[in-house]
Scaffold this active site. Structure first.
Site, PDB file in Angstrom:
ATOM      1  N   GLU A  54      -0.008 -14.054   6.505  1.00 36.27           N
ATOM      2  CA  GLU A  54      -0.107 -12.730   5.882  1.00 36.27           C
ATOM      3  C   GLU A  54       1.236 -12.066   5.644  1.00 36.27           C
ATOM      4  O   GLU A  54       1.340 -11.140   4.822  1.00 36.27           O
ATOM      5  CB  GLU A  54      -1.010 -11.814   6.723  1.00 36.27           C
ATOM      6  CG  GLU A  54      -0.457 -11.408   8.086  1.00 36.27           C
ATOM      7  CD  GLU A  54      -0.792 -12.381   9.204  1.00 36.27           C
ATOM      8  OE1 GLU A  54      -0.889 -11.939  10.366  1.00 36.27           O
ATOM      9  OE2 GLU A  54      -0.928 -13.587   8.935  1.00 36.27           O
ATOM     10  N   SER A  65      -0.991  18.446   0.022  1.00 34.29           N
ATOM     11  CA  SER A  65       0.390  18.414   0.520  1.00 34.29           C
ATOM     12  C   SER A  65       1.397  18.201  -0.597  1.00 34.29           C
ATOM     13  O   SER A  65       2.589  18.437  -0.419  1.00 34.29           O
ATOM     14  CB  SER A  65       0.540  17.286   1.545  1.00 34.29           C
ATOM     15  OG  SER A  65       0.459  16.024   0.901  1.00 34.29           O
ATOM     16  N   GLY A  66       0.927  17.721  -1.742  1.00 34.63           N
ATOM     17  CA  GLY A  66       1.844  17.375  -2.827  1.00 34.63           C
ATOM     18  C   GLY A  66       2.179  15.901  -2.850  1.00 34.63           C
ATOM     19  O   GLY A  66       2.799  15.418  -3.795  1.00 34.63           O
ATOM     20  N   GLY A  67       1.754  15.170  -1.813  1.00 37.35           N
ATOM     21  CA  GLY A  67       1.976  13.734  -1.788  1.00 37.35           C
ATOM     22  C   GLY A  67       0.929  13.001  -2.608  1.00 37.35           C
ATOM     23  O   GLY A  67      -0.054  13.585  -3.077  1.00 37.35           O
ATOM     24  N   VAL A  68       1.126  11.712  -2.770  1.00 39.04           N
ATOM     25  CA  VAL A  68       0.214  10.916  -3.590  1.00 39.04           C
ATOM     26  C   VAL A  68      -1.193  10.907  -2.995  1.00 39.04           C
ATOM     27  O   VAL A  68      -2.187  11.065  -3.717  1.00 39.04           O
ATOM     28  CB  VAL A  68       0.745   9.473  -3.732  1.00 39.04           C
ATOM     29  CG1 VAL A  68      -0.276   8.593  -4.461  1.00 39.04           C
ATOM     30  CG2 VAL A  68       2.068   9.459  -4.483  1.00 39.04           C
ATOM     31  N   ASP A  69      -1.312  10.761  -1.675  1.00 35.55           N
ATOM     32  CA  ASP A  69      -2.631  10.598  -1.049  1.00 35.55           C
ATOM     33  C   ASP A  69      -3.523  11.817  -1.263  1.00 35.55           C
ATOM     34  O   ASP A  69      -4.647  11.706  -1.751  1.00 35.55           O
ATOM     35  CB  ASP A  69      -2.473  10.329   0.450  1.00 35.55           C
ATOM     36  CG  ASP A  69      -1.579   9.137   0.732  1.00 35.55           C
ATOM     37  OD1 ASP A  69      -1.442   8.295  -0.168  1.00 35.55           O
ATOM     38  OD2 ASP A  69      -1.012   9.068   1.835  1.00 35.55           O
ATOM     39  N   SER A  70      -3.030  12.992  -0.872  1.00 33.46           N
ATOM     40  CA  SER A  70      -3.860  14.191  -1.008  1.00 33.46           C
ATOM     41  C   SER A  70      -4.086  14.545  -2.471  1.00 33.46           C
ATOM     42  O   SER A  70      -5.138  15.081  -2.834  1.00 33.46           O
ATOM     43  CB  SER A  70      -3.228  15.372  -0.262  1.00 33.46           C
ATOM     44  OG  SER A  70      -2.000  15.753  -0.854  1.00 33.46           O
ATOM     45  N   CYS A 109      -2.942 -17.509  14.546  1.00 34.12           N
ATOM     46  CA  CYS A 109      -2.177 -17.363  15.793  1.00 34.12           C
ATOM     47  C   CYS A 109      -3.130 -17.210  16.983  1.00 34.12           C
ATOM     48  O   CYS A 109      -3.793 -18.163  17.368  1.00 34.12           O
ATOM     49  CB  CYS A 109      -1.195 -16.197  15.672  1.00 34.12           C
ATOM     50  SG  CYS A 109       0.090 -16.212  16.948  1.00 34.12           S
ATOM     51  N   TYR A 110      -3.249 -16.032  17.591  1.00 35.44           N
ATOM     52  CA  TYR A 110      -4.194 -15.838  18.687  1.00 35.44           C
ATOM     53  C   TYR A 110      -5.599 -16.232  18.235  1.00 35.44           C
ATOM     54  O   TYR A 110      -6.369 -16.840  18.997  1.00 35.44           O
ATOM     55  CB  TYR A 110      -4.167 -14.380  19.134  1.00 35.44           C
ATOM     56  CG  TYR A 110      -5.090 -14.066  20.288  1.00 35.44           C
ATOM     57  CD1 TYR A 110      -4.667 -14.219  21.602  1.00 35.44           C
ATOM     58  CD2 TYR A 110      -6.390 -13.608  20.060  1.00 35.44           C
ATOM     59  CE1 TYR A 110      -5.521 -13.936  22.662  1.00 35.44           C
ATOM     60  CE2 TYR A 110      -7.237 -13.329  21.100  1.00 35.44           C
ATOM     61  CZ  TYR A 110      -6.803 -13.488  22.402  1.00 35.44           C
ATOM     62  OH  TYR A 110      -7.665 -13.204  23.447  1.00 35.44           O
ATOM     63  N   GLY A 137      -2.606 -11.538  18.141  1.00 37.29           N
ATOM     64  CA  GLY A 137      -2.687 -10.525  19.192  1.00 37.29           C
ATOM     65  C   GLY A 137      -1.724 -10.831  20.320  1.00 37.29           C
ATOM     66  O   GLY A 137      -1.226 -11.955  20.444  1.00 37.29           O
ATOM     67  N   HIS A 174       1.693 -17.115  10.809  1.00 37.16           N
ATOM     68  CA  HIS A 174       1.152 -15.925  10.150  1.00 37.16           C
ATOM     69  C   HIS A 174       1.285 -16.047   8.634  1.00 37.16           C
ATOM     70  O   HIS A 174       2.358 -15.791   8.074  1.00 37.16           O
ATOM     71  CB  HIS A 174       1.881 -14.673  10.643  1.00 37.16           C
ATOM     72  CG  HIS A 174       1.530 -14.270  12.033  1.00 37.16           C
ATOM     73  ND1 HIS A 174       0.483 -13.423  12.322  1.00 37.16           N
ATOM     74  CD2 HIS A 174       2.071 -14.629  13.229  1.00 37.16           C
ATOM     75  CE1 HIS A 174       0.390 -13.265  13.636  1.00 37.16           C
ATOM     76  NE2 HIS A 174       1.347 -13.986  14.207  1.00 37.16           N
ATOM     77  N   LYS A 209      -2.244   2.127   0.725  1.00 32.90           N
ATOM     78  CA  LYS A 209      -1.389   2.950  -0.121  1.00 32.90           C
ATOM     79  C   LYS A 209      -1.297   2.413  -1.551  1.00 32.90           C
ATOM     80  O   LYS A 209      -1.387   3.182  -2.520  1.00 32.90           O
ATOM     81  CB  LYS A 209       0.019   3.013   0.488  1.00 32.90           C
ATOM     82  CG  LYS A 209       0.960   4.005  -0.197  1.00 32.90           C
ATOM     83  CD  LYS A 209       0.638   5.419   0.213  1.00 32.90           C
ATOM     84  CE  LYS A 209       1.683   6.404  -0.266  1.00 32.90           C
ATOM     85  NZ  LYS A 209       1.462   7.746   0.287  1.00 32.90           N
TER      86      LYS A 209
END
Length: 519
Positions: A177, A229-234, A85-86, A58, A175, A375
């Site tokens: 990650e 929307s045509g995207g992967v998510d929707s 870290c923090y 942070g 870090h 994602k």
């Protein structure tokens, strides 16, 4: 978030720009994790009953009296804790040690020397070895709490790795990650699987069945509208909901005219003909393009597109009789970024994707079956649902479409140029066998014209920029090192086949941790 039968890790966020990466690393190990702001950590701890807790980095200084703190229950519950870290400095500050500011800062790559064995290092780092890590701190622990010992040091961090083995408390100044710490994911895995004892049974197959049951329980006999929307998510959200409730779902595809070449036609064909989903196709391209013409500010473009999408969607919903629920492809990063974590600089960074929610006049309840997923997890779920690999593996595409890849006002002429050029660029990438090696590739039509000569004539046409980046997390990235032969082929095709482009350039900017998204 939903109640889980799987092992869970609670990640308390203190405002780091890369906290999401911690959650991703944990989930890559088949363990469910949630990110919560520190203000809500006590509530989340009681709800989740996690097997372990990770304290994020942070921007604040633990040396300040009013800096964010972890709830004391985290240290009293007998569960393993990893501070990063923090978060490491909080372990020291809250358990009887001392943290001071004003010491040597350490940002970027550094070397940690291992001083003693640790369960965190087992099978990864050996005693006496040096390892590359990514540091990002300006404070320093100057006194360890009782029970803690040093396990690793760096040039500017005498307590780069610390632990209290009896209580299973661990702290890392660097870090683990981020990909810039090469063995960082293995260190996190040691903590999650070996120290915390998590089984790693959280899979997309299990998630699919649990999500279907949750959707049926939430919706009952109600009707659901989905903005496709045509995207992967929707698309994944629509297929998942359709599998749960069948024809109680109606999808509305708003074609804003800002999509890639032939994309609208392919979306309609796939969902109507292959999956037989109830689908309403609305061509609203004239409305969107007229509203964007002459608008140069990218944030205004985003907000205009978001507003128009809701207006068009509302009109179509009324035509088909409305619904009880609205389905959205909200992802977990959207959930995380919608919360103000610390009031510090990370709020600005984390909120830059948020355009606003549903207006109150839309009296529908939300169905968001993907809101727990990142994602890459959505892509895996798409595979579980049978979406074609070519579709699931597509490069990310921004919600506002090509509008933000056209600096300046949007016109049909510029959209046509960009669409054709972008299609050629991606075609060359596929022919070269590079598509799956690149996280995202796209073209940008610059607001620049340049004098040139083609054949015997002088030209004054546009400059097109090509971009391609590699990434494993979408938060850090590096440009793809195309060879000159590839760039020459792509540029030659674009200039020969796309009228209006006379020069092509390649962008070699990288994106290290701590910078804003590309688009």
């Amino acid at each position: 978030m939903t109640q889980q039968t799987h092992d869970q890790i609670l990640i308390i966020d203190f405002g780091s720009q890369v906290t999401q990466l911690i959650a991703r690393r944990v989930r890559e190990m088949g363990v469910y994790s949630e990110v919560v702001p520190f203000q809500k950590a006590a509530e989340a701890f009681a709800r989740m009953k996690p097997r372990a807790v990770i304290l994020s980095g942070g921007p604040a200084s633990p040396a300040e009296l009013d800096s964010p703190r972890a709830p004391q229950i985290v240290f009293e519950a007998g569960v393993p804790v990893l501070g990063i870290c923090y978060g490491q400095m909080l372990l020291a500050a809250q358990l009887g040690g001392k943290v001071e500011s004003g010491h040597h800062r350490e940002f970027g790559r550094a070397e940690v020397s291992v001083k003693a064995p640790s369960a965190l290092f087992e099978g990864v780092w050996s005693d006496g070895a040096k390892h590359t890590v990514w540091m990002s701190h300006g404070d320093r622990i100057t006194k360890l709490p009782p029970g803690f010992v040093v396990k690793g040091v760096s040039e500017n961090a005498p307590y780069a790795a610390i632990e209290d083995e009896s209580r299973k408390f661990y702290g890392l100044m660097f870090h683990p990650e981020v990909v810039h710490t090469p063995e960082g994911a293995a260190l996190i895995q040691n903590f999650v699987r070996n120290i915390a004892g998590c089984k790693g049974d959280w899979t997309m197959a299990a998630f699919k069945q649990e999500a279907i049951a949750r959707i049926r329980a939430q919706v009952g006999k109600g009707r659901v509208l989905c903005g496709l929307s045509g995207g992967v998510d929707s698309s994944v959200a629509a297929l998942l909901i359709h599998e749960a409730i069948g024809d109680q779902l109606t999808c509305v595809f708003v074609d804003h005219g800002l999509m890639r070449l032939n994309e609208a036609r392919e979306v309609v064909s796939m969902f109507r003909e292959h999956y037989n989903l109830p689908l309403v196709h609305v061509d609203a391209s004239d409305e969107f393009i007229a509203a964007l013409e002459g608008e140069a500010d990218p944030e205004t473009k985003r907000k205009t597109i978001g507003r128009l999408f809701i207006e068009v969607f509302e009109r179509e919903a009324k035509k088909i009789g409305g619904a009880d629920f609205l389905a959205q492809g909200t992802l977990y990063p959207d959930v995380i970024e919608s919360v103000s974590f610390t009031g510090g600089p990370s709020v600005t960074i984390k909120s830059h994707h948020n355009v606003g929610g549903l207006p109150e006049r839309m009296k529908m309840k939300l169905v968001e079956p993907l809101r727990e997923l990142f994602k890459d997890e959505v892509r895996k779920l798409g595979q579980e649902l049978g979406l074609p690999e070519k579709f699931v593996g597509r490069h990310p595409f921004p919600g506002p479409g090509l509008a933000i890849r056209l600096p300046g006002g949007v016109t049909r002429e510029k959209l046509d140029i960009l669409r054709k050029a972008d299609a050629i660029y991606l075609d060359e990438i596929r022919k070269a066998g590079l598509y799956d090696k690149i996280w995202q590739a796209f073209s940008v039509l610059l607001p620049v014209q340049t004098v040139g000569v083609m054949g015997d004539g002088r030209t004054y046409d546009r400059v097109l920029a090509l971009r391609a980046v590699t990434s494993v997390d979408g938060m850090t990235a590096d440009f793809y090192p195309f060879d000159m032969n590839f760039l020459g082929r792509a540029a030659t095709r674009i200039i020969n086949e796309v009228k209006g482009v006379s020069r092509v350039v390649y962008d070699v900017t990288s994106k290290p941790p701590g910078t804003i998204e590309w688009e």
